[in-house]
Design an enzyme around this catalytic site. Structure first.
Site, PDB file in Angstrom:
ATOM      1  N   GLY A  46      92.221  13.523 -34.716  1.00 22.59           N
ATOM      2  CA  GLY A  46      91.274  13.170 -35.766  1.00 22.59           C
ATOM      3  C   GLY A  46      90.590  14.399 -36.315  1.00 22.59           C
ATOM      4  N   GLN A  51      84.109  19.313 -40.564  1.00 26.67           N
ATOM      5  CA  GLN A  51      84.824  20.313 -39.741  1.00 26.67           C
ATOM      6  C   GLN A  51      85.562  21.331 -40.599  1.00 26.67           C
ATOM      7  OE1 GLN A  51      86.693  17.118 -37.091  1.00 26.67           O
ATOM      8  NE2 GLN A  51      86.462  18.832 -35.666  1.00 26.67           N
ATOM      9  N   CYS A  90      87.484  18.022 -28.818  1.00 24.66           N
ATOM     10  CA  CYS A  90      87.245  18.129 -30.259  1.00 24.66           C
ATOM     11  C   CYS A  90      87.820  19.451 -30.754  1.00 24.66           C
ATOM     12  CB  CYS A  90      85.743  18.087 -30.526  1.00 24.66           C
ATOM     13  SG  CYS A  90      85.292  18.293 -32.262  1.00 24.66           S
ATOM     14  N   LEU A  91      88.467  19.422 -31.907  1.00 23.34           N
ATOM     15  CA  LEU A  91      89.057  20.653 -32.453  1.00 23.34           C
ATOM     16  C   LEU A  91      87.990  21.709 -32.750  1.00 23.34           C
ATOM     17  CD1 LEU A  91      91.728  19.116 -34.871  1.00 23.34           C
ATOM     18  CD2 LEU A  91      92.127  20.198 -32.645  1.00 23.34           C
ATOM     19  N   HIS A 132      84.349   8.950 -32.617  1.00 22.78           N
ATOM     20  CA  HIS A 132      84.184  10.410 -32.591  1.00 22.78           C
ATOM     21  C   HIS A 132      84.108  10.973 -34.014  1.00 22.78           C
ATOM     22  CE1 HIS A 132      85.315  14.496 -30.774  1.00 22.78           C
ATOM     23  NE2 HIS A 132      85.445  14.683 -32.076  1.00 22.78           N
ATOM     24  N   GLU A 133      85.043  10.538 -34.871  1.00 25.45           N
ATOM     25  CA  GLU A 133      85.089  11.096 -36.230  1.00 25.45           C
ATOM     26  C   GLU A 133      83.906  10.631 -37.070  1.00 25.45           C
ATOM     27  OE1 GLU A 133      86.961  13.526 -36.548  1.00 25.45           O
ATOM     28  OE2 GLU A 133      88.136  13.071 -34.768  1.00 25.45           O
ATOM     29  N   HIS A 136      80.900  12.626 -36.394  1.00 27.05           N
ATOM     30  CA  HIS A 136      80.897  13.919 -37.093  1.00 27.05           C
ATOM     31  C   HIS A 136      80.188  13.815 -38.448  1.00 27.05           C
ATOM     32  CE1 HIS A 136      83.147  16.945 -34.866  1.00 27.05           C
ATOM     33  NE2 HIS A 136      84.165  16.126 -34.647  1.00 27.05           N
TER      34      HIS A 136
HETATM   35 NI    NI Z   1      85.715  16.327 -33.283  1.00 30.66          NI
END
Ligand code: NI
Length: 154
Positions: A46, A51, A90-91, A132-133, A136
């Protein structure tokens, strides 16, 4: 399409609340296409617009199942049930993993890239990814929800 830089923990963009999308235009489509390429390049499940430095309520989820890439514009969780305590990363937080408590199942109401409303439900990993997304988009990193950090198995 282009791969965009993924901002990392410590960048203030990741802590900001994003504004809703108002125009479902070419600029949005380019953002989505770039986010898809960036997500796949990074091998994640995701990615949210903040981000990549865009403070709009846009995120994508792709857990590698038959649904492929799910594009969520202005998403809202309208139903959630159950619990799952599973690992999360998380990226934007490379090398950090932790156990979180997320709903087992959620239903999300959102718009597609052309402004058409839809609802989608997900369980397990997909439910976790939706939560999660969408977090963000409110400037919330999963780190703040970790019950216990752990080292991934090599
Ligand atoms: Ni993330």
């Amino acid at each position: 399409m282009a791969i965009r830089e993924i901002l990392k923990e410590g960048d203030e963009f990741l802590l900001k609340k994003c504004r809703p999308v108002e125009k479902f235009d070419e600029k949005l489509h380019i953002l989505l296409d770039d986010m898809i390429e960036t997500l796949h390049d990074a091998d994640g499940v995701g990615l949210a617009a903040p981000q990549v430095g865009v403070l709009r309520r846009v995120c994508i989820v792709d857990i590698g199942d038959a649904d492929g890439v799910i594009e969520l514009i202005n998403p809202v969780i309208v139903k959630s049930s159950g619990h799952q305590r599973t690992g999360e990363g998380c990226l934007s937080c490379p090398g950090k993993y932790g156990i979180t408590d997320r709903p087992k199942k959620v239903t999300v109401r959102a718009f597609d890239r052309n402004g058409n409303p839809f609802e989608i439900s997900g369980e397990d990993l997909k439910a976790k990814a939706f939560c999660h997304e969408i977090d963000h988009l409110d400037g919330i990193l999963f780190l703040t929800k970790v019950i216990e950090f752990y080292e991934p198995e090599k």
